[in-house]
Each structure stands twice: as structure tokens, then as C-alpha cells.
Design a protein around this motif. Sequence first.
Motif, short mmCIF file in Angstrom:
data_model
loop_
_atom_site.label_atom_id
_atom_site.label_comp_id
_atom_site.label_asym_id
_atom_site.label_seq_id
_atom_site.Cartn_x
_atom_site.Cartn_y
_atom_site.Cartn_z
N THR A 1 -20.25 10.68 -6.46
CA THR A 1 -20.96 11.88 -6.89
C THR A 1 -20.19 13.16 -6.58
OG1 THR A 1 -23.09 10.79 -6.58
CG2 THR A 1 -23.11 13.20 -6.68
N HIS A 2 -20.08 14.02 -7.57
CA HIS A 2 -19.36 15.29 -7.42
C HIS A 2 -20.26 16.34 -6.77
CE1 HIS A 2 -17.39 19.02 -9.44
NE2 HIS A 2 -16.85 18.80 -8.26
N VAL A 3 -19.71 17.03 -5.76
CA VAL A 3 -20.39 18.17 -5.14
C VAL A 3 -19.47 19.38 -5.28
CG1 VAL A 3 -21.45 19.11 -3.06
CG2 VAL A 3 -21.52 16.64 -3.48
N PRO A 4 -19.70 20.24 -6.28
CA PRO A 4 -18.83 21.40 -6.46
C PRO A 4 -19.20 22.54 -5.51
CG PRO A 4 -20.47 21.33 -8.20
CD PRO A 4 -20.70 20.12 -7.35
N TYR A 5 -18.21 23.24 -5.01
CA TYR A 5 -18.41 24.38 -4.11
C TYR A 5 -17.84 25.63 -4.76
CZ TYR A 5 -19.62 21.10 -0.37
OH TYR A 5 -20.23 20.13 0.38
N ARG A 6 -18.13 26.76 -4.15
CA ARG A 6 -17.57 28.04 -4.61
C ARG A 6 -16.32 28.35 -3.80
NH1 ARG A 6 -20.12 31.54 -7.89
NH2 ARG A 6 -22.21 30.99 -8.62
N GLY A 7 -15.26 27.64 -4.08
CA GLY A 7 -14.01 27.87 -3.39
C GLY A 7 -13.61 26.74 -2.47
N THR A 8 -12.35 26.77 -2.07
CA THR A 8 -11.79 25.70 -1.24
C THR A 8 -12.36 25.71 0.17
OG1 THR A 8 -9.73 25.78 -2.52
CG2 THR A 8 -9.65 24.72 -0.36
N GLY A 9 -12.55 26.90 0.75
CA GLY A 9 -13.02 27.00 2.13
C GLY A 9 -14.32 26.26 2.39
N PRO A 10 -15.37 26.52 1.63
CA PRO A 10 -16.63 25.80 1.86
C PRO A 10 -16.51 24.30 1.62
CG PRO A 10 -17.01 27.77 0.55
CD PRO A 10 -15.53 27.60 0.64
N ALA A 11 -15.71 23.90 0.64
CA ALA A 11 -15.53 22.47 0.37
C ALA A 11 -14.87 21.77 1.55
CB ALA A 11 -14.69 22.29 -0.90
N VAL A 12 -13.82 22.38 2.09
CA VAL A 12 -13.13 21.78 3.24
C VAL A 12 -14.02 21.76 4.47
CG1 VAL A 12 -11.23 22.13 4.85
CG2 VAL A 12 -10.81 22.31 2.39
N THR A 13 -14.81 22.82 4.66
CA THR A 13 -15.72 22.86 5.81
C THR A 13 -16.69 21.69 5.79
OG1 THR A 13 -15.59 25.27 5.97
CG2 THR A 13 -17.53 24.22 6.94
N ASP A 14 -17.25 21.40 4.64
CA ASP A 14 -18.20 20.28 4.55
C ASP A 14 -17.50 18.94 4.61
OD1 ASP A 14 -20.33 21.98 4.53
OD2 ASP A 14 -21.09 21.40 2.56
N LEU A 15 -16.25 18.87 4.15
CA LEU A 15 -15.49 17.62 4.32
C LEU A 15 -15.27 17.34 5.80
CD1 LEU A 15 -13.75 15.28 3.15
CD2 LEU A 15 -11.81 16.88 3.20
N LEU A 16 -14.86 18.36 6.54
CA LEU A 16 -14.64 18.19 7.98
C LEU A 16 -15.92 17.84 8.71
CD1 LEU A 16 -12.20 21.18 8.66
CD2 LEU A 16 -11.62 18.76 8.52
N GLY A 17 -17.04 18.38 8.23
CA GLY A 17 -18.33 18.12 8.88
C GLY A 17 -18.98 16.83 8.45
N GLY A 18 -18.41 16.14 7.47
CA GLY A 18 -18.96 14.86 7.04
C GLY A 18 -20.08 14.97 6.02
N GLN A 19 -20.34 16.19 5.51
CA GLN A 19 -21.35 16.31 4.46
C GLN A 19 -20.87 15.70 3.14
OE1 GLN A 19 -20.73 18.98 6.56
NE2 GLN A 19 -22.64 18.61 7.70
N VAL A 20 -19.55 15.63 2.97
CA VAL A 20 -18.97 14.93 1.83
C VAL A 20 -17.94 13.94 2.38
CG1 VAL A 20 -19.35 16.70 0.08
CG2 VAL A 20 -17.31 16.82 1.51
N ALA A 21 -17.70 12.88 1.61
CA ALA A 21 -16.87 11.78 2.12
C ALA A 21 -15.40 11.90 1.74
CB ALA A 21 -17.42 10.45 1.61
N ALA A 22 -15.10 12.63 0.68
CA ALA A 22 -13.74 12.60 0.16
C ALA A 22 -13.41 13.86 -0.60
CB ALA A 22 -13.55 11.38 -0.74
N MET A 23 -12.10 14.07 -0.81
CA MET A 23 -11.65 15.21 -1.60
C MET A 23 -10.19 15.03 -1.94
SD MET A 23 -11.86 19.26 -0.55
CE MET A 23 -11.20 20.55 -1.62
N PHE A 24 -9.82 15.29 -3.19
CA PHE A 24 -8.41 15.42 -3.54
C PHE A 24 -7.99 16.86 -3.27
CE2 PHE A 24 -8.53 11.47 -6.07
CZ PHE A 24 -7.26 10.98 -5.80
N MET A 25 -6.82 17.03 -2.64
CA MET A 25 -6.34 18.37 -2.33
C MET A 25 -4.82 18.38 -2.29
SD MET A 25 -7.08 18.67 1.79
CE MET A 25 -8.84 18.45 1.59
#
Length: 337
Positions: free
Chosen positions: A194-218
Motif C-alpha cells: 500500500t502506497h502512503v504519499p507524503y508532502r516531501g521527503t522529510g516526513p516520509a523518511v521520519t515515518d520510515l524511521l519510526g516504523g509507521q511505514v515498512a519500506a521506501m525506494f530512495m
Amino acid sequence: MTKLFPLAADHAEDSRAWSRRAALLGAAALLCAPVTLRSQVLSRRPVTLVLPFTPGAPPDVVARILAEGMQRRLGNAVVVENRPGASGNIGADLVARAAPDGHTLLVHTSTLVMNASLYRSLTYDPLTSFAPITALVDVDYALVLHPSGGASLEQFLARARAQPGVLNYASPGIGTPHHLTMELFKRAAGVDVTHVPYRGTGPAVTDLLGGQVAAMFMPVNAALELGRGGLVQSVAVASPARLRLMPEVRTVAEQGVPGVTIKDWFALLAPARTPAPILELHTETARAVLAEPEVAQALTAQGFNLLGGPAAALGATMAADLERWASVVREAHITAE
């Protein structure tokens, strides 16, 4: 570019790298003519590089290094003008409508051709509204997992197949290279994430580090920085061969999922109908800047791969990528509007 960690599979890539280096050096030689001769093609007015992204973003870093080098070689003032918004469409529209006199140029990324399939109301055509000058650099992408997504690509795929739609992934927004690369991967691997879009890279990475999302291509340079803390792990690279920056990480294809490669390129373009002598001057200038040792070192140290090929090669890449990403967008039913 010389490999720090050569692999057998890299011989062809090394050959291409030497060819690119030779082309860059040739471009440098072409710019040995004095500034007075170049001024016959371009007036003394400042040259503006319009950048459709925020200050400090990776394209901004490249654009400012390029601007400094162009200013040294042209003798004109060369300034970067940030025009972010609408996934790069605001800045692109500005340049598409600019006078084709060589004084307003566009520094954009592969998002330029991705947007053609995502937006129905674009005011420009990425292939006909611009004249290619040269591809500047490109960036490789890595798949990064939080432990909740698994410790390896094999584990991630196993979990995704066992629980379709339960695992999620982040992106900085709909239609970004991060998003479309994962959609390409999902199609190739036959998984539902499932895709979870964010408003920018910063919030996306923050939630990746916190475990709110499982994966990310970067981009790989960002993946390396995050991996140093041990909170996330790079498990695959979306490139044809392993990378010098993370040679221990296998490609997606090596792990049983073929066809998932991406090169997020940054390029220099002009408005359509710009006269050929002006285009040639800017192509030669940009390629010569990339050939400067200090510039090359500054860019490669930040994870960029140097390009600097001819304008025709950039045009062919744009056309091929437009068709490729249109297929991904169509099959994934993605829209940015």
C-alpha cells in the motif's frame, strides 16, 4: 567513472564510463575559444537556470555547481532561480514560455517526463516544448526497509505475499520517482503493497524511521546516510549492476525480480526553437563544466553519476522514459489530479 569496487558484471559499464569521460574531455577542448567569440552567439545579459525544486534539494545542489562553472566559462552572470510547485510543473511552464534566446534555461529531472502521464492539464509538452542541451547527472535508487518490513528483500516479498495490502511504503508524493519505482517493482514482483504519499521527503523518511511505514525506494546517498544509524537497511538496488557506493547490496534482478531499474536523471534544457548555435554553446559549456576535476569530485562525492552526453542522447532518453513511465502509470491507475 572508475569503479572503486570492480565486479565482473561491471566491465561494460566501465567501458561506457571511459567513453563518457572522453566525450567530456572533448567538450572541454571545444571551449578553448575566447569569451569574445562566444559572445557573438550569446549576448552579455545574465543567464537564468530555472529550477522547479526547493533550495537545498539534490537538483538545487547540481544546478548551483553548474551555474558557477557556466559563469566562469561564459563570462555572463549565471543565476539559479527556484520555482518549486506542482511537481516541477510551475518552473517547466515558465521556461516553455520563455524567449528562445539562450538566457532562460531549465534544470529538471526525470519527473519532467513522468508528469506527462500524471497530469491531464499540462501547459507544455516535455518533448516538444523544450530543446535538450545535455544530461548532467543521474542518481541510483535503493529499496530501504524498516525492520517491520523484514531484514532482506526475500523476507519483504514473503510478508507482502502472505498479507496482500498490509505492508505499506512511503514516497515524497504521488508521481515522484520514489513512488513510480515502487509501482514498477510491485508489478515485476507480483506483490500488493500500500502506497502512503507524503508532502516531501522529510516526513516520509521520519515515518520510515519510526516504523509507521515498512519500506521506501530512495536515492542511494540518502539510503547510505540512514543506514549508518542501523535503524533501516538497504536490501536491493534498482540498477543494472551493483554500485560502487554499496557494493555489498545486490540488485533487484539478482534477487529474482527482473526489469526494475531506474536512473533519475537531471538535465539542462532550453525553450523549443532556441537557435542551434546557442544550444551547441550551452551543450559544450555544460559538458566542459562537468569535466572539471573539482566539479566531478564534488558531484560524485554526493552520490551523483556524471553524464554530459550529447543533446540527441538526452532527447532519446526522454522519449523512452516518457513511454516507459506512461505504461507504469496506466497499469497502476495513478493520477496526480
